[in-house]
Design a protein around this motif. Structure first.
Motif, PDB file in Angstrom:
ATOM      1  N   ALA A 231      47.042  40.498  17.498  1.00  0.00           N
ATOM      2  CA  ALA A 231      46.839  40.887  16.100  1.00  0.00           C
ATOM      3  C   ALA A 231      45.514  41.616  15.900  1.00  0.00           C
ATOM      4  CB  ALA A 231      46.906  39.656  15.193  1.00  0.00           C
ATOM      5  N   ASP A 232      44.602  41.486  16.862  1.00  0.00           N
ATOM      6  CA  ASP A 232      43.355  42.239  16.807  1.00  0.00           C
ATOM      7  C   ASP A 232      43.554  43.697  17.222  1.00  0.00           C
ATOM      8  OD1 ASP A 232      41.935  39.970  16.033  1.00  0.00           O
ATOM      9  OD2 ASP A 232      41.443  39.406  18.103  1.00  0.00           O
ATOM     10  N   ARG A 233      44.720  43.994  17.814  1.00  0.00           N
ATOM     11  CA  ARG A 233      44.977  45.327  18.348  1.00  0.00           C
ATOM     12  C   ARG A 233      45.988  46.131  17.530  1.00  0.00           C
ATOM     13  NH1 ARG A 233      43.870  46.516  23.787  1.00  0.00           N
ATOM     14  NH2 ARG A 233      42.813  44.882  24.979  1.00  0.00           N
ATOM     15  N   VAL A 234      46.856  45.445  16.791  1.00  0.00           N
ATOM     16  CA  VAL A 234      47.959  46.137  16.131  1.00  0.00           C
ATOM     17  C   VAL A 234      48.244  45.455  14.796  1.00  0.00           C
ATOM     18  CG1 VAL A 234      49.730  44.706  17.250  1.00  0.00           C
ATOM     19  CG2 VAL A 234      50.293  47.038  16.573  1.00  0.00           C
ATOM     20  N   PRO A 235      48.607  46.217  13.749  1.00  0.00           N
ATOM     21  CA  PRO A 235      48.819  45.617  12.425  1.00  0.00           C
ATOM     22  C   PRO A 235      49.857  44.497  12.405  1.00  0.00           C
ATOM     23  CG  PRO A 235      48.616  47.985  12.223  1.00  0.00           C
ATOM     24  CD  PRO A 235      48.654  47.693  13.685  1.00  0.00           C
ATOM     25  N   LEU A 236      50.985  44.670  13.107  1.00  0.00           N
ATOM     26  CA  LEU A 236      52.015  43.635  13.136  1.00  0.00           C
ATOM     27  C   LEU A 236      52.232  43.203  14.581  1.00  0.00           C
ATOM     28  CD1 LEU A 236      54.255  41.874  11.930  1.00  0.00           C
ATOM     29  CD2 LEU A 236      55.791  43.857  12.074  1.00  0.00           C
ATOM     30  N   ALA A 237      51.846  41.983  14.903  1.00  0.00           N
ATOM     31  CA  ALA A 237      52.041  41.418  16.243  1.00  0.00           C
ATOM     32  C   ALA A 237      53.110  40.345  16.169  1.00  0.00           C
ATOM     33  CB  ALA A 237      50.731  40.826  16.765  1.00  0.00           C
ATOM     34  N   VAL A 238      54.107  40.454  17.048  1.00  0.00           N
ATOM     35  CA  VAL A 238      55.201  39.481  17.103  1.00  0.00           C
ATOM     36  C   VAL A 238      55.424  39.096  18.556  1.00  0.00           C
ATOM     37  CG1 VAL A 238      57.612  38.999  16.562  1.00  0.00           C
ATOM     38  CG2 VAL A 238      56.306  40.543  15.086  1.00  0.00           C
ATOM     39  N   VAL A 239      55.436  37.789  18.828  1.00  0.00           N
ATOM     40  CA  VAL A 239      55.686  37.287  20.175  1.00  0.00           C
ATOM     41  C   VAL A 239      56.937  36.422  20.128  1.00  0.00           C
ATOM     42  CG1 VAL A 239      54.829  35.842  22.065  1.00  0.00           C
ATOM     43  CG2 VAL A 239      53.262  37.371  20.838  1.00  0.00           C
ATOM     44  N   THR A 240      57.938  36.793  20.922  1.00  0.00           N
ATOM     45  CA  THR A 240      59.182  36.016  20.964  1.00  0.00           C
ATOM     46  C   THR A 240      59.144  35.050  22.146  1.00  0.00           C
ATOM     47  OG1 THR A 240      60.284  37.731  22.284  1.00  0.00           O
ATOM     48  CG2 THR A 240      60.476  37.869  19.883  1.00  0.00           C
ATOM     49  N   ASP A 241      59.675  33.845  21.917  1.00  0.00           N
ATOM     50  CA  ASP A 241      59.597  32.800  22.946  1.00  0.00           C
ATOM     51  C   ASP A 241      60.955  32.127  23.157  1.00  0.00           C
ATOM     52  OD1 ASP A 241      58.386  31.173  24.862  1.00  0.00           O
ATOM     53  OD2 ASP A 241      57.805  29.657  23.381  1.00  0.00           O
ATOM     54  N   GLY A 242      62.033  32.907  23.104  1.00  0.00           N
ATOM     55  CA  GLY A 242      63.356  32.360  23.365  1.00  0.00           C
ATOM     56  C   GLY A 242      63.684  31.209  22.432  1.00  0.00           C
ATOM     57  N   ILE A 243      64.091  30.073  23.021  1.00  0.00           N
ATOM     58  CA  ILE A 243      64.421  28.906  22.198  1.00  0.00           C
ATOM     59  C   ILE A 243      63.187  28.322  21.519  1.00  0.00           C
ATOM     60  CG2 ILE A 243      66.443  28.321  23.585  1.00  0.00           C
ATOM     61  CD1 ILE A 243      64.755  26.151  24.935  1.00  0.00           C
ATOM     62  N   GLY A 244      61.991  28.773  21.933  1.00  0.00           N
ATOM     63  CA  GLY A 244      60.757  28.328  21.296  1.00  0.00           C
ATOM     64  C   GLY A 244      60.450  29.037  20.001  1.00  0.00           C
ATOM     65  N   GLY A 245      61.274  30.013  19.622  1.00  0.00           N
ATOM     66  CA  GLY A 245      61.091  30.697  18.349  1.00  0.00           C
ATOM     67  C   GLY A 245      60.256  31.952  18.471  1.00  0.00           C
ATOM     68  N   ALA A 246      59.758  32.442  17.338  1.00  0.00           N
ATOM     69  CA  ALA A 246      58.979  33.680  17.286  1.00  0.00           C
ATOM     70  C   ALA A 246      57.713  33.461  16.453  1.00  0.00           C
ATOM     71  CB  ALA A 246      59.814  34.806  16.686  1.00  0.00           C
ATOM     72  N   TYR A 247      56.618  34.045  16.915  1.00  0.00           N
ATOM     73  CA  TYR A 247      55.311  33.943  16.264  1.00  0.00           C
ATOM     74  C   TYR A 247      54.915  35.337  15.772  1.00  0.00           C
ATOM     75  CZ  TYR A 247      55.052  29.620  19.057  1.00  0.00           C
ATOM     76  OH  TYR A 247      55.307  28.395  19.634  1.00  0.00           O
ATOM     77  N   ALA A 248      54.326  35.419  14.581  1.00  0.00           N
ATOM     78  CA  ALA A 248      53.978  36.741  14.057  1.00  0.00           C
ATOM     79  C   ALA A 248      52.778  36.681  13.129  1.00  0.00           C
ATOM     80  CB  ALA A 248      55.175  37.342  13.318  1.00  0.00           C
ATOM     81  N   ILE A 249      51.992  37.751  13.154  1.00  0.00           N
ATOM     82  CA  ILE A 249      50.877  37.945  12.224  1.00  0.00           C
ATOM     83  C   ILE A 249      50.946  39.381  11.719  1.00  0.00           C
ATOM     84  CG2 ILE A 249      48.369  38.040  11.941  1.00  0.00           C
ATOM     85  CD1 ILE A 249      48.130  35.906  14.109  1.00  0.00           C
ATOM     86  N   ASP A 250      50.967  39.539  10.405  1.00  0.00           N
ATOM     87  CA  ASP A 250      51.010  40.854   9.771  1.00  0.00           C
ATOM     88  C   ASP A 250      49.670  41.093   9.079  1.00  0.00           C
ATOM     89  OD1 ASP A 250      51.444  43.141   8.265  1.00  0.00           O
ATOM     90  OD2 ASP A 250      53.526  42.636   7.809  1.00  0.00           O
TER      91      ASP A 250
END
Length: 382
Positions: A231-250
């Motif tokens: 999120a320090d590098r790009v306006p919208l950061a999204v990390v997908t983790d399969g069955i662990g769900g998805a993390y995001a910061i806008d």
């Protein structure tokens, strides 16, 4: 090289449902999204008890064939109703003819800037799927030329989905035209995971790596830590983790969110990341809140992995409508878990089309018959 002739205009009547219809204006670019990459013809064997050992012959219970490679992403985008353009190099073999017809006539993808090359054959991948994992064998050759000039000559687009590991020198030109860049990246087979690879993110609006990639490039120990670094590098950061769900910061809206995965039985995970990215692009273009964007993207990816075949596993609005209608029936029958999920996805009530939409085609054992490309079965409204 030969250049196919067809209309550059997007055929509005081809779509059964346009989720962005209410927000469109005459000043919008011709395309909602454009992408570029390598086309493959995929043959997928499923229903095997194990990966065969050298010298062994196993019979599969499932077989599918479909466009692969960048076609996975382009098809996923188009099936969500986005006006999609694809820049890819096509050969002059029968595989290329079928992929071209499938993407243009069946999926309504704009191929106006995709060249075809004489005496060039389509790259091919044979994949074996066993218990959600895959083994693959691929054959192909580099294109005779770079596609950058074709990308820059393509119809104007609101967004572009790009590969962070590919060519980047034309990104500034697209950005100067007002095109927002959504970046993804593949697995680093070298094992170096050089953070310098992330430098082109300065051109991008969003980045959607999976957890393995994100943690490796950011040198972190969890998807949560990785998404904060990105999120320090790009306006919208999204990390997908399969069955662990998805993390995001806008950073544009100040929103932070985590979304659990929708629990399903996985048949084939091929292309799930492309489907997730497609749902995210739609949500961003529609201006949805971050949590809704994540939930919708997660749902579409979950629907995709229940099918096998990469591109042709991508859900359309008929599939989304079917899932929602089935869930609501479970709620009516007193299913408490369904009631909870229904509340979480209540925003679908305002999205689901109220009219009949066409079903989408799935991967089949044969790669084409003349009739099945023109046969469409309507889906009932939700």
């Amino acid at each position: 090289m030969t250049q196919p002739t067809h209309s550059d205009e997007f055929c509005e009547r081809c779509w059964s449902f346009d989720p962005l219809a209410a927000s469109r204006s005459e000043d919008d670019p011709a395309l909602d999204v454009i992408t570029s990459g390598t086309i493959f013809f995929d043959i997928i064997f499923a229903g095997l008890p194990r990966i065969p050992v050298p010298g062994e012959e196993l019979w599969s219970t499932g077989l599918g064939s479909c466009p692969g490679g960048i076609a996975n992403l382009a098809t996923a985008l188009a099936r969500l109703g986005l006006r999609t353009g694809l820049v890819a190099g096509f050969g002059d073999d029968t595989y290329a003819d079928w992929i071209w017809e499938t993407l243009l006539e069946q999926e309504h993808i704009n191929l106006a800037s995709s060249p075809r090359y004489e005496n060039f054959h389509t790259s091919l991948t044979v994949a074996v799927t066993v218990e959600g994992d895959r083994a693959m064998v691929t054959h192909g050759h580099d294109l005779p030329e770079s596609l950058s000039s074709y990308i820059l000559a393509a119809p104007a687009s609101r967004t572009a989905v790009v590969d962070l590991g590919g060519e980047t020198y034309w990104w500034d030109e697209l950005k100067s035209r007002g095109t927002a860049l959504f970046a993804d990246i593949g697995f680093d087979i070298s094992g170096r995971w050089d953070p310098a690879v992330l430098h082109p993110l300065r051109h991008c609006q969003a980045f959607t790596p999976n957890a393995v990639e994100a943690m490796a490039y950011t040198r972190t120990d969890s998807p949560n830590q990785a998404v904060r670094k990105l999120a320090d590098r790009v306006p919208l950061a999204v990390v997908t983790d399969g069955i662990g769900g998805a993390y995001a910061i806008d950073q544009n809206t100040g929103e932070e969110a985590w979304c659990p995965a929708v629990t399903v039985e996985v048949t084939d995970a091929t292309g799930a990341g492309d489907v997730f990215a497609s749902g995210l692009v739609l949500g961003c273009l529609a201006g949805w809140p971050l949590e809704q964007r994540l939930k919708f993207a997660s749902l579409t990816a979950s629907l995709a992995v229940q099918q096998f075949g990469g591109s042709l596993a991508a859900p359309g609005w008929g599939d989304i409508s079917d899932w929602w209608r089935h869930l609501r029936r479970r709620v009516t029958a007193g299913d408490l878990k369904a009631a909870h999920i229904s509340r979480e996805y209540g925003f679908l009530d305002d999205l689901i089309p109220r009219h009949q939409v066409h079903s989408v085609r799935r991967a089949e054992a044969t790669f084409a018959t003349h009739s099945d490309l023109r046969t469409k079965t309507p889906r009932s409204p939700a």
